[in-house]
Design an enzyme around this catalytic site. Structure first.
Site, mmCIF file in Angstrom:
data_model
loop_
_atom_site.group_PDB
_atom_site.id
_atom_site.type_symbol
_atom_site.label_atom_id
_atom_site.label_comp_id
_atom_site.label_asym_id
_atom_site.label_seq_id
_atom_site.Cartn_x
_atom_site.Cartn_y
_atom_site.Cartn_z
ATOM 1 C CB SER A 105 32.306 52.820 38.357
ATOM 2 O OG SER A 105 33.055 52.891 39.648
ATOM 3 N N GLY A 106 31.984 56.106 40.031
ATOM 4 C CA GLY A 106 32.781 57.140 40.231
ATOM 5 C C GLY A 106 32.180 58.432 40.219
ATOM 6 C CB SER A 107 28.972 59.356 38.110
ATOM 7 O OG SER A 107 28.250 58.679 38.700
ATOM 8 C CB SER A 110 27.163 55.844 46.618
ATOM 9 O OG SER A 110 26.698 54.697 45.988
ATOM 10 C CB SER A 177 21.124 50.624 36.172
ATOM 11 O OG SER A 177 21.385 52.137 36.674
#
Length: 273
Positions: A105-107, A110, A177
């Site tokens: 998360s935050g990598s 999106s 994932s």
């Protein structure tokens, strides 16, 4: 394997947790996917993959049915269509595939997905983003973040991504994932060579420093349980097609990362029929 490391500037992304898409829901025994009389843009070229996805919404696509697929219910027979994937790809002049972007998360998953979608669009290629957050707003809104529901979340997204790939569209799936077996199960759904795993190899400390929604802070305080990277594991890919890394404390820009992925697609022939 493509690797990108150096760049002139750091970028920050919206927090992209494993959350996802309401656009692709079957309604009772029929599928209300699109009203054809509203499609007014190059109908012959761009409506074909959407129509194809509608045709295969039952879950089986050309080349589908890997070792992790469950058999269909009794008395259900697959109905073949006279138009196959190769013909749809000829219309679009591209090869349908799934680009699966995974990472903490935050990598920046999106952010990369949107940049890649824009870059493909500018080249006249049809792509669609399945973002983890968006899918949990609709199709997967009934799922929690427990281990079993996370597995089901990934399975459903994999099935939808498979339909897009079969329609000839380049599907960009962007979600944490975290478990290797779930990603491998999605790879097994697709025909060989159509699943492209992109690993956002960004250190936890960088992702936690970004933390735009404060979720890492809440997880550290024990207010969120089972948060990937804190008290739930993230299993990095072992044999992914593309790795995107930071180097020297800087991350490549989203557009530079997107170009790295596109270079891979061009090299492997995905951007032509």
């Amino acid at each position: 394997m493509a690797v990108i490391g150096t760049a002139s500037r750091r970028f920050y992304s919206f927090l992209d947790s494993e959350l996802g898409l309401s656009d692709f829901l079957p309604s009772s025994s029929s599928v209300k996917f699109v009203r054809w009389n509203t499609v007014r843009f190059h109908r012959s070229r761009f409506s074909a993959p959407i129509k194809a996805a509608k045709e295969v919404v039952g879950g089986k696509a050309d080349g589908a049915g890997g070792k992790n697929s469950k058999p269909p219910p009794a008395n259900i027979v697959w109905h073949e269509c006279s138009v196959d994937k190769l013909e749809r790809q000829q219309i679009l002049q591209q090869k349908g595939c799934v680009i699966w972007i995974t990472g903490l998360s935050g990598s920046g998953k999106s952010t990369l997905a949107c940049a890649l979608n824009r870059a493909l669009h500018s080249r006249g290629k049809l792509a669609y983003v399945l973002d983890g957050d968006n899918v949990r707003h609709g199709l997967n809104r009934d799922l929690s973040f427990g281990t079993e529901d996370r597995t089901e979340n990934i399975r459903r997204i994999g099935e939808v991504a498979n339909l897009f790939s079969d329609s000839g569209v380049i599907c960009i799936a962007s979600l944490i994932s975290p478990y290797r077996k779930d990603r491998d199960a999605c790879r097994a759904m697709l025909a060989e060579g159509t699943f492209i795993e992109v690993f956002m190899d960004i250190p936890l400390k960088v992702c936690e420093a970004r933390d735009p929604k404060g979720l890492y802070k809440l997880a550290r305080a024990g207010k969120i349980r089972g948060f990937t990277g804190i008290d739930d594991p993230y299993e990095p890919p072992l044999n992914c097609e593309v790795v995107l890394q930071q180097s020297g404390g800087n991350c490549a820009s989203p557009s530079d990362m997107a170009e790295t992925v596109i270079s891979y697609l061009e090299e492997k022939g995905y951007l032509k029929a």
